[in-house]
Write an enzyme that holds these catalytic residues in place. Sequence first.
Site, short mmCIF file in Angstrom:
data_model
loop_
_atom_site.label_atom_id
_atom_site.label_comp_id
_atom_site.label_asym_id
_atom_site.label_seq_id
_atom_site.Cartn_x
_atom_site.Cartn_y
_atom_site.Cartn_z
N THR A 1 0.56 24.57 6.53
CA THR A 1 -0.16 25.87 6.34
C THR A 1 -1.49 26.27 5.65
O THR A 1 -2.28 24.97 6.41
CB THR A 1 1.22 25.95 4.62
OG1 THR A 1 0.68 27.33 4.27
CG2 THR A 1 0.91 24.96 3.80
N ASN A 2 -2.47 27.52 4.82
CA ASN A 2 -3.00 26.86 3.99
C ASN A 2 -3.46 27.44 2.65
O ASN A 2 -2.19 27.49 2.11
CB ASN A 2 -4.07 27.73 5.36
CG ASN A 2 -3.35 29.35 4.51
OD1 ASN A 2 -4.02 30.04 3.86
ND2 ASN A 2 -2.75 30.13 5.98
N ARG A 3 -4.94 28.55 2.79
CA ARG A 3 -5.43 27.39 0.72
C ARG A 3 -5.10 29.46 0.41
O ARG A 3 -5.03 29.17 -0.67
CB ARG A 3 -6.14 26.94 0.79
CG ARG A 3 -6.19 25.82 0.98
CD ARG A 3 -7.49 25.59 0.26
NE ARG A 3 -8.12 24.12 1.03
CZ ARG A 3 -8.02 23.07 0.19
NH1 ARG A 3 -7.17 22.99 -0.45
NH2 ARG A 3 -8.80 21.37 0.60
N SER A 4 -4.15 30.29 1.17
CA SER A 4 -4.11 31.60 0.49
C SER A 4 -3.65 31.57 -0.70
O SER A 4 -2.11 30.94 -0.40
CB SER A 4 -3.26 32.66 1.90
OG SER A 4 -3.54 33.65 1.32
N ALA B 1 -3.24 34.99 6.06
CA ALA B 1 -3.94 33.49 6.60
C ALA B 1 -3.19 33.31 7.90
O ALA B 1 -2.21 32.53 6.82
CB ALA B 1 -4.36 32.92 5.55
#
Length: 405
Positions: free
Chosen positions: A210-213, A277
């Site tokens: 995943t990512n930091r959104s 994102a």
Amino acid sequence: MPTVLHGKHIVLGVTGSIAAFKAADLASKLTQHGAAVDVVLTPDAARFVTPLTFQALTHRPVTTDLFDPRIAMDHVALAQRADVIVVCPATAHTLARLALGLADDALAATVLASRAPLVVVPAMDAQMFDHPAVQEHVARLHARGARIVGPMEGRLASGLVGRGRMAEVPEVLGHLRAVLGAATGDLRGTTIVVTAGGTREPLDPVRVLTNRSSGKMGYAVAEAARDRGARAILITAPTALPDPPGVDVRRVETALEMREAVLAACRDADALVMTAAVADYRPAAPAPQKVKKGAPTWTVELVETPDILTEAGAAAPALVRVGFAAETTDLVAAARAKLVRKGLDLIAANDVSAAGSGFGADTNRLVLIDREGRVEDLPVLPKFDAAWILLDRVRALLASGWTRP
Ligand code: PMT
């Protein structure tokens, strides 16, 4: 800060519940947002919170008695001036009065004399709320167009737990904004689909890529669209944020799920704003069981995900499409290349390395670039304010009746 509450006349009816103290917070918040708040207290409400409290918070006279000659407030004028009436908290007795159209106190008479939208926020013992008499009155008010907010499940003043606890003030505020937007907003009649958050791509049943959104940017766009009267559909990857009231929230997890949800929602939408994102790559074959620790390395093959913005354009050519571009270098050039590649109407280049901008922050710095090559460099703004300006541009695109060549 732009807000649908600014300059609006709001009648806040407060009735005799222990939750009346929360109405003071509501009155304060509405006033801070620039609304003119006229408080009408029932006699029982005045036993819980004094008129002086509301007068001090709203800087306006407070009505308690329909026949008090010292109060110059005319309930008919009050009723007609109201952009919305909110009864918060609403007791079982007041629900009955409103449902039956009685007019034996200042609040009930004001509601009866008004055609403004009505928001009712019940608060009472759970047994009382579940009683058929109360349920009939709630159903009648709902059928007449009133928006019923709550009550929620939770701890009650009696110490018991059940469904009777008044909705929290942010929830009530969200509903008021939605009601006012639906009545007066400049995006009424449009449907705007917004995506938010970072997708989660499973590696195995317990691990994800995943990512930091955080979802804050997308939620702000959805709330601003709602406040301006649009039907706002928010397709969100997992976030820690509560569902915004008055927004149609659809939760998804992966890029493929987001694609399905976006394509379905865009069938009869006017605009799509993709702040999400979305993973560009996902594990080709997630392991069916948890991968055990032991091997010194773990190689995962990734495959490209479909580009949702491009597919949405192919499926619905008249849709106004707005992308975001999270960049750390060559901000404008990289964003412009994405605008062209995805055939977008507008792109918000997002400098995610700048202070107070990008992932997780409450503020953002956006550069808006359109198809004609116009560049609008916005300062660092609260995400809601940036969303509002973005929607000004979406509105202009919708109003121009511009169609894709
Ligand atoms: O959620 P917050 O914490 O508030 O942070 C906000 C944000 C930084 C995530 C947001 O402002 C932002 O910049 N979003 C875009 C992030 C991104 O993925 O950018 P991108 O350059 O990789 O993608 C370009 C556009 O294509 C985006 O609109 C994206 O949603 C879309 N896309 C990407 C991949 C894919 N498979 N399909 C897409 O449609």
